[in-house]
Design an enzyme around this catalytic site. Structure first.
Site, PDB file in Angstrom:
ATOM      1  N   LYS A  27     -19.885  -8.696  16.100  1.00 51.19           N
ATOM      2  CA  LYS A  27     -20.241  -7.436  15.214  1.00 51.19           C
ATOM      3  C   LYS A  27     -19.520  -6.426  15.795  1.00 51.19           C
ATOM      4  O   LYS A  27     -19.547  -5.876  16.922  1.00 51.19           O
ATOM      5  CB  LYS A  27     -21.677  -7.037  15.661  1.00 51.19           C
ATOM      6  CG  LYS A  27     -22.248  -6.047  14.275  1.00 51.19           C
ATOM      7  CD  LYS A  27     -23.728  -5.355  14.598  1.00 51.19           C
ATOM      8  CE  LYS A  27     -24.732  -6.401  14.125  1.00 51.19           C
ATOM      9  NZ  LYS A  27     -26.125  -5.946  14.317  1.00 51.19           N
ATOM     10  N   GLY A  39      -6.150   3.728  -6.665  1.00 51.54           N
ATOM     11  CA  GLY A  39      -5.265   2.978  -7.788  1.00 51.54           C
ATOM     12  C   GLY A  39      -4.157   3.962  -8.238  1.00 51.54           C
ATOM     13  O   GLY A  39      -4.414   5.237  -7.908  1.00 51.54           O
ATOM     14  N   SER A  92     -11.835  -1.883  -2.575  1.00 48.43           N
ATOM     15  CA  SER A  92     -10.574  -2.494  -1.575  1.00 48.43           C
ATOM     16  C   SER A  92     -11.059  -1.769  -0.266  1.00 48.43           C
ATOM     17  O   SER A  92     -11.465  -0.853  -0.067  1.00 48.43           O
ATOM     18  CB  SER A  92      -9.212  -1.765  -1.895  1.00 48.43           C
ATOM     19  OG  SER A  92      -8.911  -2.177  -3.529  1.00 48.43           O
ATOM     20  N   SER A 138       0.441  -2.542 -11.009  1.00 49.30           N
ATOM     21  CA  SER A 138       0.215  -4.004 -12.064  1.00 49.30           C
ATOM     22  C   SER A 138      -0.896  -3.797 -13.075  1.00 49.30           C
ATOM     23  O   SER A 138      -1.477  -3.255 -13.117  1.00 49.30           O
ATOM     24  CB  SER A 138      -0.017  -4.995 -10.810  1.00 49.30           C
ATOM     25  OG  SER A 138      -0.991  -4.674 -10.199  1.00 49.30           O
ATOM     26  N   GLU A 188      11.512  -4.571  -5.999  1.00 42.53           N
ATOM     27  CA  GLU A 188      11.385  -4.578  -7.292  1.00 42.53           C
ATOM     28  C   GLU A 188      12.798  -4.703  -8.133  1.00 42.53           C
ATOM     29  O   GLU A 188      12.776  -5.304  -9.143  1.00 42.53           O
ATOM     30  CB  GLU A 188      10.617  -3.353  -7.690  1.00 42.53           C
ATOM     31  CG  GLU A 188       9.079  -3.649  -7.308  1.00 42.53           C
ATOM     32  CD  GLU A 188       8.302  -2.249  -7.357  1.00 42.53           C
ATOM     33  OE1 GLU A 188       6.998  -2.411  -7.052  1.00 42.53           O
ATOM     34  OE2 GLU A 188       8.991  -1.231  -7.318  1.00 42.53           O
ATOM     35  N   GLY A 224      11.660   2.587   1.336  1.00 45.33           N
ATOM     36  CA  GLY A 224      10.798   2.831   2.648  1.00 45.33           C
ATOM     37  C   GLY A 224      11.507   3.739   3.601  1.00 45.33           C
ATOM     38  O   GLY A 224      11.944   5.034   3.351  1.00 45.33           O
ATOM     39  N   VAL A 250       0.495   2.862   3.343  1.00 46.16           N
ATOM     40  CA  VAL A 250      -0.290   2.653   2.097  1.00 46.16           C
ATOM     41  C   VAL A 250      -0.215   4.045   1.127  1.00 46.16           C
ATOM     42  O   VAL A 250      -0.428   5.278   1.602  1.00 46.16           O
ATOM     43  CB  VAL A 250      -1.662   2.611   2.340  1.00 46.16           C
ATOM     44  CG1 VAL A 250      -2.707   2.285   1.262  1.00 46.16           C
ATOM     45  CG2 VAL A 250      -1.992   1.352   3.097  1.00 46.16           C
ATOM     46  N   ASP A 254       3.314   5.568  -4.550  1.00 51.73           N
ATOM     47  CA  ASP A 254       2.679   6.572  -5.489  1.00 51.73           C
ATOM     48  C   ASP A 254       2.758   8.016  -5.144  1.00 51.73           C
ATOM     49  O   ASP A 254       2.826   8.852  -6.184  1.00 51.73           O
ATOM     50  CB  ASP A 254       1.132   6.126  -5.459  1.00 51.73           C
ATOM     51  CG  ASP A 254       0.494   4.721  -5.792  1.00 51.73           C
ATOM     52  OD1 ASP A 254       1.257   4.395  -6.694  1.00 51.73           O
ATOM     53  OD2 ASP A 254      -0.330   4.192  -5.525  1.00 51.73           O
TER      54      ASP A 254
HETATM   55  N1  LIG Z   1       8.242   3.965   7.202  1.00 53.81           N
HETATM   56  C1  LIG Z   1       8.568   5.059   6.537  1.00 53.81           C
HETATM   57  N2  LIG Z   1       9.113   6.069   7.165  1.00 53.81           N
HETATM   58  C2  LIG Z   1       9.575   7.346   6.564  1.00 53.81           C
HETATM   59  N3  LIG Z   1       9.266   7.352   5.181  1.00 53.81           N
HETATM   60  C3  LIG Z   1       8.724   6.300   4.641  1.00 53.81           C
HETATM   61  C4  LIG Z   1       8.230   5.214   5.195  1.00 53.81           C
HETATM   62  N4  LIG Z   1       8.029   4.462   4.214  1.00 53.81           N
HETATM   63  C5  LIG Z   1       7.951   4.930   3.117  1.00 53.81           C
HETATM   64  N5  LIG Z   1       8.597   6.208   3.301  1.00 53.81           N
HETATM   65  C6  LIG Z   1       8.617   7.343   2.288  1.00 53.81           C
HETATM   66  O1  LIG Z   1       8.004   6.910   1.249  1.00 53.81           O
HETATM   67  C7  LIG Z   1       8.878   6.666  -0.282  1.00 53.81           C
HETATM   68  C8  LIG Z   1       8.486   5.545  -0.969  1.00 53.81           C
HETATM   69  O2  LIG Z   1       8.255   4.449   0.163  1.00 53.81           O
HETATM   70  P1  LIG Z   1       8.245   3.042  -0.539  1.00 53.81           P
HETATM   71  O3  LIG Z   1       9.914   2.822  -0.846  1.00 53.81           O
HETATM   72  O4  LIG Z   1       8.006   2.186   0.880  1.00 53.81           O
HETATM   73  O5  LIG Z   1       7.762   2.663  -1.626  1.00 53.81           O
HETATM   74  P2  LIG Z   1       6.887   1.730  -2.246  1.00 53.81           P
HETATM   75  O6  LIG Z   1       7.609   0.492  -1.722  1.00 53.81           O
HETATM   76  O7  LIG Z   1       6.798   1.698  -3.625  1.00 53.81           O
HETATM   77  O8  LIG Z   1       5.487   1.674  -1.732  1.00 53.81           O
HETATM   78  P3  LIG Z   1       4.004   1.109  -2.041  1.00 53.81           P
HETATM   79  O9  LIG Z   1       3.736  -0.015  -1.075  1.00 53.81           O
HETATM   80  O10 LIG Z   1       3.271   2.496  -2.107  1.00 53.81           O
HETATM   81  O11 LIG Z   1       4.252   0.726  -3.704  1.00 53.81           O
HETATM   82  C9  LIG Z   1      10.212   6.609   0.490  1.00 53.81           C
HETATM   83  O12 LIG Z   1      11.309   6.975  -0.095  1.00 53.81           O
HETATM   84  C10 LIG Z   1      10.067   7.526   1.947  1.00 53.81           C
HETATM   85  O13 LIG Z   1      10.424   8.836   1.496  1.00 53.81           O
HETATM   86 MG   LIG Z   2       5.530   0.930  -5.151  1.00 55.68          MG
END
Ligand SMILES: Nc1ncnc2c1ncn2[C@@H]1O[C@H](COP(=O)(O)OP(=O)(O)OP(=O)(O)O)[C@@H](O)[C@H]1O
Ligand SMILES: [Mg+2]
Length: 314
Positions: A27, A39, A92, A138, A188, A224, A250, A254
């Site tokens: 536990k 969402g 979630s 999605s 994408e 990212g 996470v 968005d």
């Molecule tokens: N590890 C990181 N360090 C610093 N900034 C980050 C990082 N991850 C994401 N970001 C910031 O957040 C923005 C969007 O992130 P990302 O490109 O991961 O979007 P995504 O893949 O659409 O995310 P999600 O999983 O929420 O759909 C990036 O342009 C960056 O500014």
């Molecule tokens: Mg995204």
């Protein structure tokens, strides 16, 4: 500020716990849960609110979890329009393991929508006077692949601008219709063109092609921790993100959309709106789980990334 509408077809009650160690069978003593309405579109609306703006969040809600979802949104102070559905709004879960700093996420698919339900969502989008329509996430089961394309078509007829953040076939179909701004991440984008794009120049060329083909006026490619690329007829801008203490990515995408949409709604120059997107996405990775950005982090990061102070209304 130009009025904004967001749409969440697949609403979610996001629950978040912290435990010391994730081990089977035993536990696990957890912290009190944090609960948020989540969402894609809801996250975008939450971010806009945090940054002092306002939007109308149209969302589905069904069953007891749907009632709970509505209570959570009301507590968050968002303006909403609920589309009742027969299916059960999903829950979630995120578990943060303190000993390792790892995060575990469980995301069910969510309920199937009937034709009458998704039509009601489509109609609701255009019941509200607005300039910007944000379509993210999605598509749930039962919703046709060209749903965002149909919404984009209706928006165009009304002189509204669409901001799109989705993936796969839903993205492909919506771009056939054409939108104002699309925000793919690297995966994408690569999926859209069916090949890898490891060079920055190649990524720019793909974004430019999307614009030349009339699929979008602006492409904001997020990468990212490598920041993001803005491509429009006016040219290309790249912003890198500072090295930050990543708690959870996470909602970063968005949050980017929320920040950039607010900048566009305020009629800011595109580069400034884009910088607000990058600062907001980056600010979101500083918080754990489904918590999104803090305003003070966005203000600090905007200055650091863009070299100008951020002037937002309270
Ligand atoms: N590890 C990181 N360090 C610093 N900034 C980050 C990082 N991850 C994401 N970001 C910031 O957040 C923005 C969007 O992130 P990302 O490109 O991961 O979007 P995504 O893949 O659409 O995310 P999600 O999983 O929420 O759909 C990036 O342009 C960056 O500014
Ligand atoms: Mg995204």
């Amino acid at each position: 500020m130009k009025p904004i509408v967001t749409l969440t077809l697949n609403s979610s009650v996001d629950v978040q716990w912290e435990v010391e160690d994730m081990v089977p069978i035993r536990k696990l003593r957890a912290s009190s849960p944090l609960q948020f309405a989540g969402g894609g579109g809801i996250n975008v609306s939450r971010v806009i609110k945090t940054l002092g703006g306002q939007s109308i969040a149209i969302h589905t809600a069904g069953w007891y979890t749907g009632h709970f979802f509505r209570e959570l949104i009301e507590a968050q102070g968002l303006l909403t329009r609920t589309i009742p559905i027969v299916g059960r709004t999903r829950t979630s879960a995120t578990v943060f393991e303190r000993s390792t700093g790892q995060e575990f996420r469980i995301t069910p698919p969510g309920p199937e929508l009937s034709e009458a339900e998704w039509q009601a969502c489509l109609n609701a989008l255009f019941d509200h006077e607005c300039d910007l329509v944000v379509l993210t996430g999605s598509l749930p089961l039962g919703v046709p692949n060209d749903f965002y394309g149909r919404a984009a078509h209706m928006a165009k007829e009304r002189g509204q601008r669409v901001i799109l953040d989705t993936s796969g076939v839903a993205l492909f179909e919506a771009l056939k219709e054409g939108v104002y701004l699309v925000k793919p991440n690297l995966n994408e984008l690569e999926h859209l063109v069916g090949r890898r794009a490891s060079e920055m120049k190649d990524r720019e060329d793909i974004c430019r092609q999307i614009i030349d083909e009339g699929k979008a006026e602006v492409v904001a490619l997020t990468m990212g921790e490598d920041g993001a690329l803005l491509v429009s007829k006016a040219g290309v801008t790249r912003l890198t993100t500072p090295k930050v203490d990543v708690k959870s990515a996470v909602g970063a995408g968005d949050s980017f959309v929320g920040g950039m949409t607010l900048g566009v709604a305020l009629d800011w120059p595109l580069e400034d709106a884009f910088a607000l997107g990058v600062a907001t996405g980056t600010a979101t990775v500083l918080t754990v789980g489904t918590e999104l950005c803090r305003r003070e982090d966005v203000e600090r990061l905007y200055k650091e990334i863009h070299g100008k102070p951020l002037a937002l209304q309270s």
